[in-house]
Design an enzyme around this catalytic site. Sequence first.
Site, PDB file in Angstrom:
ATOM      1  N   GLU A  49       0.657  -1.597   0.151  1.00  0.00           N
ATOM      2  CA  GLU A  49       0.194   0.201  -0.171  1.00  0.00           C
ATOM      3  C   GLU A  49       0.475   1.816  -0.080  1.00  0.00           C
ATOM      4  OE1 GLU A  49      -2.760  -0.115   3.083  1.00  0.00           O
ATOM      5  OE2 GLU A  49      -4.366  -1.805   1.881  1.00  0.00           O
ATOM      6  N   ASP A  60      -5.616   9.880   8.990  1.00  0.00           N
ATOM      7  CA  ASP A  60      -4.817   9.492   9.318  1.00  0.00           C
ATOM      8  C   ASP A  60      -3.939   9.764  10.917  1.00  0.00           C
ATOM      9  OD1 ASP A  60      -4.080   7.612   7.166  1.00  0.00           O
ATOM     10  OD2 ASP A  60      -3.810   9.477   5.726  1.00  0.00           O
TER      11      ASP A  60
END
EC number: 4.2.1.20
Length: 269
Positions: A49, A60
Amino acid sequence: MSRIADTFAELQSKGRKALIPYVTAGFPFVDITPALMHGMVEAGADVIELGVPFSDPMADGPVIQKAGEKALALGVGLAQVLEMVRRFRLRNSTTPVVLMGYANPVERYEQRHGKGAFARDAGEAGVDGVLIVDYPPEECEQFAADLRGHGIDLIFLLAPTSTPERMQQVARVASGYVYYVSLKGVTGSGALDTAAVEAMLPRIREHVKVPVGVGFGIRDAATAQAIGRVADAVVIGSRIIQLIEDQPHEKVVGITVDFLRGVRKALDA
């Protein structure tokens, strides 16, 4: 079958689980990403990824946010990420690469290069999957069709709060695998409750027929091993970023390889 589907089918036939490391493209050095990706494969990664840097990454945590800010400051945008994938593909035509990011860079790319340009250019670069955190599944049918036309899987997040209805919506458009966010909150946060993950996965599999990867909160080989017993794949991101964020250029790949080898060994035990 896609490269991702082929990878999971081969792993399943051998009774193995997928190791999916994550790194922000262009971090910690703008030129290191292809070499880092090759190192991940050498260490036993099955899928990679690659995070697309974005200025407002709402899912995040601080570790990956900081990595994204540094990559943006180094001039890394979506076009540069696609070029990194192209360079990786010069030596590797088998390991699936998934771009993970947000809608805004994709939409800006299409404004600049034309409708459908992202799917076309990502496919040509050698991208296998795309995970757009803030694209809801109910609005993604055309995007999914565009990606499918270029051999790219559309991957979605599921969370502890996901309802059966949301799982059904995801199941209608998802391919490749789904990514179960094992903690409420942002990446890299909290302690992982493996029993809660184990309880949730059968509920997901009632609706979703593609493999299920688990991430958020996996920081070491022992936790990866515990999750690997119940999930189809283990995703590790924040811990890798932490390990390499302050390292000199010449040590980044080696540190990543050493860490992932330990995780791979635990997953295969």
